[in-house]
Scaffold this active site. Structure first.
Site, PDB file in Angstrom:
ATOM      1  N   TYR A   1      -3.527  -0.664   9.758  1.00  0.00           N
ATOM      2  CA  TYR A   1      -3.497  -0.878   8.612  1.00  0.00           C
ATOM      3  C   TYR A   1      -2.014  -0.403   8.301  1.00  0.00           C
ATOM      4  O   TYR A   1      -1.254  -1.078   7.573  1.00  0.00           O
ATOM      5  CB  TYR A   1      -4.485  -0.110   7.891  1.00  0.00           C
ATOM      6  CG  TYR A   1      -4.375  -0.583   6.412  1.00  0.00           C
ATOM      7  CD1 TYR A   1      -5.217  -1.578   5.749  1.00  0.00           C
ATOM      8  CD2 TYR A   1      -3.893   0.472   5.420  1.00  0.00           C
ATOM      9  CE1 TYR A   1      -5.101  -1.820   4.437  1.00  0.00           C
ATOM     10  CE2 TYR A   1      -3.974   0.111   3.986  1.00  0.00           C
ATOM     11  CZ  TYR A   1      -4.647  -0.977   3.613  1.00  0.00           C
ATOM     12  OH  TYR A   1      -4.424  -1.182   2.119  1.00  0.00           O
TER      13      TYR A   1
ATOM     14  N   SER B   1       0.943  -1.304   0.088  1.00  0.00           N
ATOM     15  CA  SER B   1      -0.188   0.055  -0.199  1.00  0.00           C
ATOM     16  C   SER B   1       0.966   1.261   0.061  1.00  0.00           C
ATOM     17  O   SER B   1       1.839   1.098   0.377  1.00  0.00           O
ATOM     18  CB  SER B   1      -0.924   0.011   1.345  1.00  0.00           C
ATOM     19  OG  SER B   1      -1.683   1.010   1.308  1.00  0.00           O
TER      20      SER B   1
END
Length: 253
Positions: free
Chosen positions: A158, A145
């Site tokens: 996350y 990510s």
């Protein structure tokens, strides 16, 4: 080797986690169009749309079910799967996100994200890699990510998990590259998926994000298919431990 053969996945079998929608579905279909047969992993048996799209590419697919929020279930799942299938390509795409200010972030939310995004990914990679190591060939692609590089806002678990995915990608590549396995990652930018719906619906955040992306748009899941085919194919045989950013130019700003 010709360029056509360099990017061909004919005769290979790919296992894609989180293949029901979004990025996982787009990658599965891209690999299928390159010739790979697919094993589609989800935690609910509603993979019909992805199965149909894969079938239209002229290859075979099978759906398997596993709840990756329970990493202790991964090892027995792999034993059963590998007894019946040779897996040449593993795409660790499945992931979840929880949004909450760090000071109030619940431990349950922390644990569920780390278990799904990191712990299950590690155990799955371990077990799928064992026969790859014996054969001296395999491709593992982790979905990282932009938050493998940045901290984000109200997504501490996350960000932590995706930083760890980038680091684990490099660690596994260091051990397995000499044995014929390429371990790499793709770091998607801001992609229009279920995980980013809250951001897109927030007018202020949406405008701020778009103002920084040089291409001026959110990415679509299909924007990641080419990168996945490259990393899954012989074209990437000398690419190891790399995190390939596909972000419309976000990181260049």
């Amino acid at each position: 080797m010709s360029i056509e053969n360099m990017f061909s996945l004919k005769g290979k079998t790919a296992l894609v986690t989180g293949a029901r929608t979004g990025i996982g579905q787009a990658i599965a279909v891209g690999l299928a169009q390159a010739g790979a047969n697919l094993i589609l992993l989800g935690h609910r048996d509603n993979m019909q749309e992805t199965s149909q799209l894969v079938s239209e590419a002229g290859v075979k697919s099978q759906t398997v079910l596993l709840d990756l929020s329970k990493p202790d279930k991964v090892a027995p799942f792999c034993q059963d799967l590998l007894a019946e299938h040779r897996v040449d390509i593993l795409v660790n795409n499945a992931g979840i996100i929880r949004r909450e200010p760090a000071v109030d972030f619940s431990y349950d939310n922390w644990e569920s994200v780390i278990d799904t995004n990191l712990n299950a990914l590690f155990v799955l990679s371990q077990h799928i890699a064992k026969p790859m190591l014996e054969r001296g060939y395999g491709k593992i692609i982790n979905i990282a990510s932009l938050l493998s590089f940045q901290g984000g806002i109200t997504v501490p678990s996350y960000a932590a998990s995706k930083h760890a995915v980038a680091g684990l990608t490099k660690a596994l590549a260091n051990e397995w590259a000499q044995k014929g396995i390429q371990v790499n990652a793709i770091a998607p930018g801001y992609i229009s998926t279920n995980n980013t719906q809250a951001l897109r619906e927030n007018e202020e955040r949406n405008a701020a994000i778009l103002s920084r992306i040089p291409t001026g748009r959110w990415g679509e899941p299909d924007d990641l298919a080419g990168a996945a085919v490259f990393l899954a194919s012989p074209a990437s045989n000398y690419v190891n431990g790399h995190v390939l950013v596909v972000d419309g130019g976000w990181m260049a700003r």
